[in-house]
Scaffold this motif. Sequence first.
Motif, PDB file in Angstrom:
ATOM      1  N   PHE A  50      42.555  39.047  38.028  1.00 43.59           N
ATOM      2  CA  PHE A  50      42.482  37.656  37.541  1.00 43.59           C
ATOM      3  C   PHE A  50      42.572  36.688  38.731  1.00 43.59           C
ATOM      4  N   ILE A  51      43.528  36.972  39.623  1.00 42.75           N
ATOM      5  CA  ILE A  51      43.718  36.106  40.790  1.00 42.75           C
ATOM      6  C   ILE A  51      42.450  36.084  41.633  1.00 42.75           C
ATOM      7  N   HIS A  52      41.903  37.277  41.857  1.00 43.42           N
ATOM      8  CA  HIS A  52      40.672  37.396  42.659  1.00 43.42           C
ATOM      9  C   HIS A  52      39.536  36.580  42.022  1.00 43.42           C
ATOM     10  N   ARG A 116      30.301  45.434  40.492  1.00 46.81           N
ATOM     11  CA  ARG A 116      29.248  45.486  39.488  1.00 46.81           C
ATOM     12  C   ARG A 116      28.966  44.112  38.860  1.00 46.81           C
ATOM     13  N   TRP A 117      30.027  43.310  38.668  1.00 48.90           N
ATOM     14  CA  TRP A 117      29.867  42.026  37.979  1.00 48.90           C
ATOM     15  C   TRP A 117      29.800  40.874  38.969  1.00 48.90           C
ATOM     16  N   SER A 118      29.028  39.866  38.614  1.00 57.39           N
ATOM     17  CA  SER A 118      28.930  38.678  39.465  1.00 57.39           C
ATOM     18  C   SER A 118      30.244  37.884  39.359  1.00 57.39           C
ATOM     19  N   PRO A 119      30.510  37.002  40.345  1.00 52.98           N
ATOM     20  CA  PRO A 119      31.751  36.200  40.269  1.00 52.98           C
ATOM     21  C   PRO A 119      31.867  35.428  38.954  1.00 52.98           C
ATOM     22  N   GLN A 122      32.958  37.795  36.283  1.00 54.48           N
ATOM     23  CA  GLN A 122      34.378  38.158  36.459  1.00 54.48           C
ATOM     24  C   GLN A 122      35.294  37.047  35.949  1.00 54.48           C
ATOM     25  N   LEU A 123      34.904  35.805  36.226  1.00 58.66           N
ATOM     26  CA  LEU A 123      35.729  34.680  35.767  1.00 58.66           C
ATOM     27  C   LEU A 123      35.692  34.568  34.241  1.00 58.66           C
ATOM     28  N   ALA A 124      34.519  34.815  33.655  1.00 60.14           N
ATOM     29  CA  ALA A 124      34.405  34.762  32.189  1.00 60.14           C
ATOM     30  C   ALA A 124      35.264  35.859  31.556  1.00 60.14           C
TER      31      ALA A 124
END
Length: 279
Positions: A50-52, A116-119, A122-124
């Motif tokens: 989450f932090i990342h 694998r996932w875009s930033p 990841q945020l979503a």
Amino acid sequence: MISKTPLRIRVRRMDYDMSGLRRYWYNDNAWITHFLNALSTTFPDGERFFIHSVRNFEQQIRDPELQAQIRAFIGQEANHGKEHEAFNQALIDQHGLPLESKLKFMKNALAWAKKRWSPREQLAMTAGFEHFTAILANLLLERKDAIADIAGVYSDMFLWHAVEETEHKAVAFDLYQAVDGDYWLRVKSMALATFFFMLVTLRMQYSLLKHDNQLGNWRDALGFAKFMLVKPGFLTRIIPQYLDYYRPGFHPWQHDNRHLIDPHIAALAAHELHAVKAA
Ligand SMILES: [Fe+2]
Ligand SMILES: [Fe+2]
């Protein structure tokens, strides 16, 4: 209707004493205890993820209020990771639970997700997971019987985590809305987050029960079913708030539950690290 964080988010450094942990620390029930142990196993690396994912976008924010909330979010999640790491280590040291392979699995799975996932994906996902933790926290705070069944100091630790998950429940969401805000990605990610969350937690719970030779313990299995479905209804009671997330105009603070955390704020100070050191 509130559409932004209506309180100041405070970072508290805690220091819970993890000694003398009862093997089945939730109401002497193996099934519920191992379900919550599985949750705790996912926390340290989950929270680092989450932090990342928040850090990836932190620099794009110009609103000083949201900037401060992001810093507090990072501070709170880092401390949750630290305390749950100590808790997980206590489960290994005191009860020989085979958590190392599970912790390694979490590390590898999230390293894979970062590649694998875009930033923005990841945020979503983080915004979705944060809603999940927020509604579970709300349930723990609302249903005093749920917390009362946790033995000793662990009730304090879970309570602290629940209070802070409530305080920062909108931070990842607000950041997502500020930098992207795509509705379909938000709800698709929530569906995926739900799937992974259930799959990983239940799989770990199964493995821990198998290790303890408790899969055939029907009394505790029934107790777990009651815990999920009736009292406190860990699954059933969160469904309406969970579904809320899929509404286009949703915001986490539309459900204003400040009154649930207010009574605990002063009590939390007793466990803060600086207070312990000063004693
Ligand atoms: Fe957390
Ligand atoms: Fe959180």
